[in-house]
Design a protein around this motif. Structure first.
Motif, PDB file in Angstrom:
ATOM      1  N   ILE A   1     -50.426 -26.778 -56.060  1.00 50.45           N
ATOM      2  CA  ILE A   1     -49.075 -26.166 -55.724  1.00 50.45           C
ATOM      3  C   ILE A   1     -48.894 -27.617 -55.169  1.00 50.45           C
ATOM      4  CG2 ILE A   1     -50.025 -23.297 -55.655  1.00 50.45           C
ATOM      5  CD1 ILE A   1     -49.956 -23.623 -52.513  1.00 50.45           C
ATOM      6  N   ALA A   2     -50.087 -27.910 -54.496  1.00 48.96           N
ATOM      7  CA  ALA A   2     -49.118 -28.742 -53.087  1.00 48.96           C
ATOM      8  C   ALA A   2     -48.966 -30.485 -54.628  1.00 48.96           C
ATOM      9  CB  ALA A   2     -50.134 -29.526 -52.351  1.00 48.96           C
ATOM     10  N   GLY A   3     -47.802 -30.963 -54.752  1.00 51.34           N
ATOM     11  CA  GLY A   3     -47.255 -32.159 -55.338  1.00 51.34           C
ATOM     12  C   GLY A   3     -46.279 -33.054 -54.166  1.00 51.34           C
TER      13      GLY A   3
ATOM     14  N   ALA B   1     -54.231 -10.824 -64.866  1.00 48.80           N
ATOM     15  CA  ALA B   1     -53.453 -12.167 -64.707  1.00 48.80           C
ATOM     16  C   ALA B   1     -52.351 -12.652 -65.304  1.00 48.80           C
ATOM     17  CB  ALA B   1     -54.263 -13.227 -64.368  1.00 48.80           C
ATOM     18  N   ARG B   2     -50.926 -11.375 -65.379  1.00 48.69           N
ATOM     19  CA  ARG B   2     -49.900 -12.245 -66.151  1.00 48.69           C
ATOM     20  C   ARG B   2     -48.866 -13.390 -65.404  1.00 48.69           C
ATOM     21  NH1 ARG B   2     -48.711  -6.368 -68.068  1.00 48.69           N
ATOM     22  NH2 ARG B   2     -50.069  -6.385 -70.006  1.00 48.69           N
ATOM     23  N   SER B   3     -47.854 -14.160 -66.055  1.00 49.71           N
ATOM     24  CA  SER B   3     -47.224 -14.276 -65.745  1.00 49.71           C
ATOM     25  C   SER B   3     -46.284 -14.164 -65.134  1.00 49.71           C
ATOM     26  CB  SER B   3     -47.232 -15.624 -66.059  1.00 49.71           C
ATOM     27  OG  SER B   3     -45.832 -14.765 -67.412  1.00 49.71           O
ATOM     28  N   LEU B   4     -45.403 -14.385 -63.778  1.00 48.42           N
ATOM     29  CA  LEU B   4     -44.371 -14.374 -63.432  1.00 48.42           C
ATOM     30  C   LEU B   4     -44.016 -13.275 -64.431  1.00 48.42           C
ATOM     31  CD1 LEU B   4     -43.037 -14.133 -60.055  1.00 48.42           C
ATOM     32  CD2 LEU B   4     -41.572 -16.056 -60.606  1.00 48.42           C
ATOM     33  N   GLY B   5     -42.695 -14.426 -65.650  1.00 46.20           N
ATOM     34  CA  GLY B   5     -41.619 -14.425 -66.146  1.00 46.20           C
ATOM     35  C   GLY B   5     -42.024 -12.413 -67.040  1.00 46.20           C
TER      36      GLY B   5
ATOM     37  N   GLY C   1     -50.418 -24.709 -70.215  1.00 46.11           N
ATOM     38  CA  GLY C   1     -49.395 -23.625 -69.453  1.00 46.11           C
ATOM     39  C   GLY C   1     -49.064 -24.893 -67.719  1.00 46.11           C
ATOM     40  N   ILE C   2     -49.039 -24.074 -66.784  1.00 44.62           N
ATOM     41  CA  ILE C   2     -48.102 -24.648 -65.734  1.00 44.62           C
ATOM     42  C   ILE C   2     -49.493 -24.707 -65.319  1.00 44.62           C
ATOM     43  CG2 ILE C   2     -46.721 -25.142 -63.543  1.00 44.62           C
ATOM     44  CD1 ILE C   2     -45.213 -23.070 -65.855  1.00 44.62           C
TER      45      ILE C   2
ATOM     46  N   HIS D   1     -44.538 -22.344 -56.958  1.00 45.91           N
ATOM     47  CA  HIS D   1     -45.991 -21.477 -56.202  1.00 45.91           C
ATOM     48  C   HIS D   1     -45.577 -20.501 -56.961  1.00 45.91           C
ATOM     49  CE1 HIS D   1     -46.528 -24.159 -53.154  1.00 45.91           C
ATOM     50  NE2 HIS D   1     -45.758 -24.429 -53.456  1.00 45.91           N
ATOM     51  N   ALA D   2     -44.831 -19.335 -56.912  1.00 46.11           N
ATOM     52  CA  ALA D   2     -44.954 -18.022 -57.926  1.00 46.11           C
ATOM     53  C   ALA D   2     -46.111 -18.466 -59.509  1.00 46.11           C
ATOM     54  CB  ALA D   2     -44.135 -17.465 -57.917  1.00 46.11           C
ATOM     55  N   LEU D   3     -45.187 -19.323 -60.048  1.00 44.33           N
ATOM     56  CA  LEU D   3     -45.847 -19.792 -61.263  1.00 44.33           C
ATOM     57  C   LEU D   3     -47.605 -19.351 -61.510  1.00 44.33           C
ATOM     58  CD1 LEU D   3     -42.889 -21.925 -63.011  1.00 44.33           C
ATOM     59  CD2 LEU D   3     -43.613 -19.499 -62.928  1.00 44.33           C
ATOM     60  N   ILE D   4     -47.626 -20.491 -60.427  1.00 47.06           N
ATOM     61  CA  ILE D   4     -49.291 -20.886 -60.492  1.00 47.06           C
ATOM     62  C   ILE D   4     -49.704 -19.906 -59.992  1.00 47.06           C
ATOM     63  CG2 ILE D   4     -51.359 -22.383 -59.488  1.00 47.06           C
ATOM     64  CD1 ILE D   4     -48.975 -24.097 -60.285  1.00 47.06           C
TER      65      ILE D   4
END
Lengths: 64, 689
Positions: free
Chosen positions: B96-98, B144-148, A59-60, B342-345
């Motif tokens: 999150i930190a890239g 723990a569902r994803s944002l989508g 995943g991401i 970040h919302a995806l993590i």
């Protein structure tokens, strides 16, 4: 002091996933050992690591 | 007594923070100490974390520490694992930190230090950290569902599809622009190129070590890898001085772009254990180490900021990217202030580890504050440079001219002192042949970091520090590139799997190759155009990335606002509603300007038309005329892409408003999908070891 250093080392190992297999074995012993339906042995270190790593990158996991 | 003492401490923090912000905002002198930035940031973070975040957790979200989290209920010892909060914090922050918080502030420094700094601080505490925290909370309450998935469940299918498409497109543009940053750092630099190239076999050695030689011994392998990386930085210097070897690594931007495209494809089809996973370990360790080192160096050295608070480029005439202060500073700095990615993590990944809802504030809100602090340090590292030097490094040749003497004359005409000799000496100190027109932020940040490190830990090794900083950025840019291409591939396989089920099988080689090639072609196209664009490409790609990233943030805040209203908490909906309104204003107005502005440095269509006219009139120089048709097409494509982003955003907003209207009017809406409460059985202060 020595206790603190040990605790720090444990945190580093946990953070990096160095002890993931030990955690898995522990989980396995806690949850599956006494259940009769579960006759499978736990995965080997190698197989576990393979699965763990492949799963991690499905995943991401990294962003910008 | 004890309580009064606490009140006094917090008042002192408040006073200190206000004075630091005042000092930064009102300083009109020659220079200002970086300590004011650090002080202002730490005080603002402390107050926001202690009061605002605590209030959101207790009153708005009502976190329940006796409620079992998905990690506890669904514990399987593999992906759902209740984990110590510091470990979750570490994983979350590393994810999150890239490179985003390093590049954005460096580019935005063209407006001066003040606008970017204020936006990083205010945006993070009122926007970014709130978004990360509420998303983490809502996902935790939904297994723990994803944002989508949450968007689909709570708002409707349109929101879900928008989040999916948004994610995919951001990924494409993000990878392209990051690839461009690396190319600009490596072009005609044998030292940088050979060091970055060496990271690939090093990652593979680490991969073999972890997979075959000593399975799962992550720390041993990573230590080995970090040592090899440091040797590679030093070895690059040796190659640079070796006449026969340096030619192998001395390349044009375009050649390097093709190499990166080929590499990206190879990395996406290769098994993860060989390259991606080991590289990620290395980049995480190097990142944490370098950021800590930078913080220590800034605190020891207390460097002075030489950039003015505001430059004349707030009027939109800036050399690095066109566009006025509003809205473009808010688009340029996405990561570090608010980042939709970040919302995806925060949904999907982190909630699977969360042991207790109590930790949501520290992990969701706290990790974002730390990322914001990284952005502040990047801003400091960019603005400690003399402004003349900063602009000489970052201004593309298309704006200031190809020859050093023209570039210097142009920069001097803006009122920033810098000379050709000064730039030559700097390049020599850094072990480079030239530092002109290295647009993208990485080289100027590396020069800034090298001078900070050099002053703090000895000046003799400037060139080593510079290339260490380049390696540091390149290694996790390449990690993002690998990981992003792979995620893009999975998303594409998932979508195509709906049409032809076989395509959805992630291990079926023809599907792997086909979808990887499509994703790489997507970002490869933008990277190629960016490299052939004489204006540097960053000026086009970075705003596009910013708009896309802020759009995703707006979608996440839409979902959160919708859920708050549906949970009967309408009176607190402003907590996510206000940042949402602000994001909608900035993304819509930035997009409007990018599409309709007459300024050829801002408007895509204006630039395309201008170039088409010049091409038809035959006034373009031959080398520019050769690439003009591609550039014209690209500008138009970018305009349509921007339009698409805005339309998607507004569709989600209208969808969300309709749902909240229906709810408030007492009409039926999709039910809240929160999982029923189960009491937690994990004991107090429990640590799993």
């Amino acid at each position: 002091m020595l206790e603190r250093l040990k605790a720090f080392w444990r945190t580093v190992r946990r953070l990096s996933g160095d002890d993931a297999y030990e955690q898995y074995l522990k989980h396995f012993a806690e949850h599956h050992a006494d259940s009769l339906a579960e006759v499978q042995a736990p995965l080997s270190r190698e197989a576990f690591f393979k699965e763990w790593q492949d799963k991690k990158w499905k995943g991401i996991k990294r962003c910008c | 007594m004890h309580k009064n003492f606490k009140i006094i401490i917090w008042i002192a923090v408040l006073v200190l923070g206000v004075s630091a912000v005042g000092a930064i905002a009102l300083n009109r002198g020659e220079s200002i100490s970086a300590m004011w930035f650090i002080t202002a940031a730490l005080c603002i973070y402390a107050i926001a974390y202690r009061f605002y975040a605590a209030w959101i957790a207790a009153i708005v979200l009502t976190v329940d520490e006796t409620r079992a989290t998905p990690a506890e209920r669904l514990d399987n010892g593999r992906d759902f694992i209740p984990t110590n909060k510091w470990v979750v914090f570490g994983h979350h922050f590393a994810a999150i930190a890239g490179p985003g918080p390093l590049v954005g502030p460096t580019l935005a420094a063209q407006f001066g230090y003040l606008p970017g700094t204020l936006w990083i601080l205010i945006g993070a505490v009122l926007g970014g950290a709130v978004q990360d925290m509420v998303t983490l909370f809502f996902s935790t309450r939904r297994n723990a569902r994803s944002l989508g998935q949450m968007a689909r469940d709570e708002i409707g299918p349109i929101g879900g599809a928008a989040a999916l498409i948004g994610t995919f497109l951001i990924m494409i543009i993000l990878i392209a622009v990051l690839g461009l940053v690396v190319v600009n750092a490596m072009k005609h630099s044998p030292w940088a190129t050979s060091t970055v190239a060496a990271t690939i076999p090093i990652a593979m050695i680490v991969g073999f070590y972890m997979r075959n030689f000593r399975p799962g011994r992550v720390l041993e392998a990573s230590t080995l890898g970090v040592v090899l990386l440091l040797l590679a930085v030093a070895g690059g210097g040796w190659i640079d001085h070796n006449e026969s070897l340096r030619g192998l690594f001395d390349h044009e931007g375009l050649t390097l772009a093709w190499v990166i495209i080929a590499y990206g494809f190879a990395a996406a089809v290769m098994p993860v254990w060989l390259l991606l996973a080991p590289r990620d370990y290395l980049s995480t360790f190097v990142k944490l180490g370098t950021v800590t080192l930078l913080a220590v160096a800034i605190i020891i050295l207390q460097p002075h900021i030489h950039m003015p608070a505001m430059t004349q480029f707030t009027d939109g005439s800036g050399p690095i990217f066109g566009g006025k202060l509003f809205p473009f500073v808010f688009i340029t700095i996405a990561c570090g202030a608010i980042s939709g990615f970040h919302a995806l993590i925060s949904s999907g990944t982190t909630p699977k580890l969360l042991a207790n809802e109590r930790d949501i504030r520290m992990i969701g809100y706290g990790a974002m504050l730390l990322e914001s602090f990284v952005a502040i340090m990047a801003m400091i590292a960019a603005t400690v440079l003399e402004p003349g030097v900063f602009f000489a490094i970052n201004s593309p040749a298309g704006v200031v001219g190809k020859e050093a003497i023209d570039a210097i004359a142009k920069i001097n005409s803006w009122g920033f002192a810098v000379s050709v000799e000064q730039m030559n000496q700097l390049a020599k100190d850094m072990g480079e042949s030239s530092l002109f027109a290295r647009t993208g932020g990485a080289p100027s940040l590396a020069v800034g970091m090298a001078s900070i490190f050099g002053n703090a830990f000895g000046k003799s090794m400037l060139a080593l520090w510079y290339h260490f900083a380049i390696m540091f950025e390149a290694i996790f840019i390449l990690t993002t590139l690998d990981a992003g291409t792979r995620v893009g591939r999975f998303m594409l396989q998932d979508m195509l799997g709906n049409i032809w089920p076989k395509m959805g099988r992630t291990s079926w080689m023809p599907s792997v190759i086909f979808t990887s090639a499509l994703v790489v072609a997507g970002w490869g196209y933008f990277l190629y155009i960016g490299v052939i664009d004489p204006n540097g490409g960053v000026n086009i790609l970075w705003p596009l990335f910013g708009i896309a990233n802020q759009m995703l943030a707006a979608i996440a805040l839409c979902v959160a606002t919708g859920i708050l209203v549906k949970s009967g908490k309408s009176r607190y909906a402003w907590v996510t509603g206000l940042p949402l309104v602000w994001l909608v204003i900035i993304t819509s107005s930035a997009a409007w300007q990018k599409i309709f502005s007459d300024d050829i440095r801002v408007g895509f269509f204006a630039a395309a038309n201008d170039m088409a006219t010049k091409l038809a009139a035959g006034v373009l120089p031959a080398e520019k005329a050769a690439v003009a048709p591609q550039l014209i097409f690209n500008q138009q494509l970018d305009a349509y892409l921007t339009m698409f982003f805005v339309v998607v955003l507004w569709v989600v907003i209208i969808d969300m408003l309709y749902v909240t209207y229906k709810y408030l009017a007492g009409k039926p809406v999709l039910p809240i999908t929160e999982v029923a409460r189960e009491p937690s059985s994990l004991v107090e202060n429990w640590v799993r070891d």
